[in-house]
Design a protein around this motif. Structure first.
Motif, mmCIF file in Angstrom:
data_model
loop_
_atom_site.group_PDB
_atom_site.id
_atom_site.type_symbol
_atom_site.label_atom_id
_atom_site.label_comp_id
_atom_site.label_asym_id
_atom_site.label_seq_id
_atom_site.Cartn_x
_atom_site.Cartn_y
_atom_site.Cartn_z
ATOM 1 N N ARG A 346 0.830 -1.212 0.000
ATOM 2 C CA ARG A 346 0.000 0.000 0.000
ATOM 3 C C ARG A 346 0.867 1.266 0.000
ATOM 4 N NH1 ARG A 346 -1.049 4.248 -0.215
ATOM 5 N NH2 ARG A 346 -2.699 5.514 0.720
ATOM 6 N N HIS A 401 -7.300 6.735 1.310
ATOM 7 C CA HIS A 401 -7.719 6.525 2.684
ATOM 8 C C HIS A 401 -9.245 6.568 2.771
ATOM 9 C CE1 HIS A 401 -3.463 7.562 3.148
ATOM 10 N NE2 HIS A 401 -3.716 8.696 2.527
ATOM 11 N N ASN A 406 -10.657 10.192 1.408
ATOM 12 C CA ASN A 406 -9.552 10.803 0.653
ATOM 13 C C ASN A 406 -9.076 9.870 -0.459
ATOM 14 O OD1 ASN A 406 -6.185 11.888 1.752
ATOM 15 N ND2 ASN A 406 -7.153 12.024 -0.241
ATOM 16 N N HIS A 408 -6.663 9.252 -3.758
ATOM 17 C CA HIS A 408 -5.500 9.689 -4.525
ATOM 18 C C HIS A 408 -5.698 9.256 -5.968
ATOM 19 C CE1 HIS A 408 -3.492 11.121 -1.046
ATOM 20 N NE2 HIS A 408 -3.438 9.942 -0.466
ATOM 21 N N GLU A 442 -4.919 16.221 1.737
ATOM 22 C CA GLU A 442 -3.841 16.125 2.724
ATOM 23 C C GLU A 442 -2.483 16.598 2.238
ATOM 24 O OE1 GLU A 442 -3.261 12.040 3.947
ATOM 25 O OE2 GLU A 442 -2.712 11.404 1.937
ATOM 26 N N HIS A 443 -2.277 16.825 0.956
ATOM 27 C CA HIS A 443 -0.935 17.200 0.493
ATOM 28 C C HIS A 443 -0.689 18.701 0.490
ATOM 29 C CE1 HIS A 443 -0.750 13.147 -1.862
ATOM 30 N NE2 HIS A 443 -0.605 12.980 -0.564
HETATM 31 ZN ZN ZN Z 1 -2.353 9.715 1.294
#
Ligand code: ZN
Ligand code: FAD
Ligand code: 2HG
Length: 485
Positions: A346, A401, A406, A408, A442-443
């Motif tokens: 992961r 996530h 979230n 990606h 989150e980035h």
């Molecule tokens: Zn992440």
């Protein structure tokens, strides 16, 4: 930022005087004359997408040195880019032009640790993994974990408000960071390095620096609450026949595992195959992956191994024996090596993506039920523009996530090109906005998304962000051009 000055030879000499060690100044200017290639790792971001033109990198060892550098830069109107491990994924950690890079990598002392409360106070430049190793003998863990743990720094984590793989269990850094020491843009040291769980004495200024991406000041020290290490951890990888099963599976897993559930991570089939192709851990046999549309990694962390294993086995059994099973198969880690191998798979997706090609990364918050739609529609968009082929876009993948909503969304291209960029933006941002989602879960915003901020924040919010920026940094020297245009 056109009002900012370039560093002169005289500035470089002055910095060399401030810093205790001569190796703490790298500069291509004549007075120092470091070979230019030594600055490459600081000027280039992790993805090889953003490139700065800094002539000078400063590596102070103390907060006092940081303060003196910043004061000088403020007086001279020299732009500063704070840099941690340079693992950020939005181009925030490298200069847009020739700003000075202030690297925290020489600030690596643990200042204190209280084994009773679990409160750790450390220099901002401490690498996340080294802090994990530091608290481990005391039976504590860091409240966050992410694939970049071997290089990212706690100051960078706080500055990006990094989420990662443990947020589901331990919450965000807005909760676990108890205090910060920050050098403000005029060089003043703001000492809010509290070690108190409770402190309601007016405005909580430290919160402003969590996720500010270096635009309001330089974090030099962090006080953080570390949780007790779980007595037992385990994980299982589940192969799902259809994406639609993820939601009901999440509900079932939450109900059955309740307090021991500590992670619920999603990987679609393309992402999985890519991770395996690039050697990021091994999980399932060929037969086990057959017919799987996506995978979920579930982790448990609890107090008693037998109790947790019983729960996890019961869960697997009930999932497999259901009339219409939500999963095709599930593989439980049998030992620590398998446990790590499942996580490696992961965590290794990002690494695998970078081995495969150049990544356009969309780190979005959208309703869980739309994860697949977001990936499929983006792929369709690229196909309709004739860009989905080995020479342009090689793959579109989704992972992330689930517990945090979230996704990606990564688009893997052979090279970064304007055609691909234009096909993706504003397409993806409009898609996110249509779900009332976030363009950065989150980035952060960095250099990549300044123009996209308005898809997730209204005018009033952005106007107040600008006012805050102007109060702290009236000369605009702190990480210019990041977060706000
Ligand atoms: Zn992440
Ligand atoms: P940098 O990249 O150096 O900097 C990031 C930003 O913070 C920049 O704007 C910089 O100016 C600023 N900054 C850095 N240090 C300071 C400081 N001391 N004071 C003020 N500003 C500072 N992110 C997640 O949220 N979750 C994940 O799961 C995750 N996984 C990742 C996995 C991989 C393999 C990689 C490469 C990245 C991942 N990231 C993840 C991205 C994430 O943002 C970073 O890994 C991390 O939080 C950044 O820390 P850093 O020290 O590398 O900061
Ligand atoms: C993760 O969850 C990180 O693995 C990185 O946040 C995501 O590379 C990405 O897009």
């Amino acid at each position: 930022s056109s009002r900012l000055s370039s560093i002169t030879d005289a500035d470089a000499l002055h910095f060399a005087k401030i810093l205790s060690s001569p190796t703490s100044v790298l500069s291509t200017l004549p007075s120092i004359s470091t070979p230019p290639e030594e600055l490459d790792i600081y000027n280039n971001d992790w993805m090889g997408k953003y490139r700065g033109k800094a002539t000078t990198v400063l590596k102070p060892k103390t907060t006092q040195e940081v303060s003196e550098i910043v004061k000088w830069c403020n007086d001279r109107r020299i732009g500063i880019v704070p840099q941690g491990g340079n693992t950020g994924l939005v181009g925030g950690s490298v200069p847009l032009r020739d700003e000075v890079i202030l690297s925290l990598s020489n600030m690596t002392q643990v200042r204190s640790f209280d084994p009773v409360s679990g409160i750790l106070v450390a220099d901002a430049g401490c690498i996340l993994q080294s802090l994990t190793d530091y608290v481990a003998p005391h039976n504590h863990i860091m409240p966050l974990d992410l694939g970049a743990k071997g290089s990212c720094q706690i100051g960078g984590n706080v500055s990006t408000n990094a989420g990662g793989l443990r947020l589901l269990r331990y919450g965000s850094l807005h909760g676990s960071v108890l205090g910060l020491e920050v050098v403000l843009p005029d060089g003043t040291i703001l000492d809010q390095l509290n070690t108190l769980r409770k402190d309601n004495t007016g405005y909580d200024l430290k919160q402003l620096f969590i996720g500010a991406e270096g635009t309001l000041g330089i974090i030099t020290g962090v006080s953080i609450l570390t949780p007790p290490a779980p007595q037992a951890s385990n994980n299982v990888i589940l192969a799902l026949p259809r994406f639609e099963n993820v939601l009901p599976l999440y509900k079932t897993v939450k109900r059955q595992l309740s307090e021991i559930l500590s992670a619920f991570e999603f990987i679609d089939r393309t992402a999985y195959d890519l991770a395996v192709k690039h050697g990021q851990g091994r999980a399932l046999s060929e037969e086990e992956v057959e017919g799987a549309e996506c995978f979920v990694l579930v982790e448990t962390s609890g107090g008693r191994r037998e109790h947790d294993e019983e729960k996890l086995n019961d869960l697997l059994e009930s999932l497999l024996e259901a009339d219409e099973p939500l999963i095709n198969t599930g593989v439980l880690a049998q030992n620590p090596a398998q446990f790590s191998s499942l996580w490696a798979l992961r965590e290794g997706v990002t690494e695998a993506v970078s081995k495969e090609g150049k990544a356009y990364k969309y780190d979005i918050s959208v309703p869980l039920s739309t994860f697949k739609e977001c990936v499929d529609r983006t792929r369709e968009q690229l196909r309709s523009k004739g860009l989905l082929n080995e020479d342009q876009v090689k793959a579109v993948i989704g992972y992330g996530h689930v517990g945090d909503g979230n996704l990606h969304l990564n688009v893997i291209a052979k090279a970064y090109t304007p055609e691909i960029q234009n096909a993706l933006e504003p397409f993806v941002y409009e898609l996110v906005a249509s779900h009332r989602g976030s363009v950065s879960a989150e980035h952060g915003i960095g250099a990549m998304k300044t123009h996209a901020l308005h898809y997730s924040k209204d005018e009033t919010s952005i106007a107040w962000m600008r006012k805050i920026k102007a109060i702290f940094d009236p000369n605009g020297i702190m990480n210019p051009g990041k977060v706000l245009e």
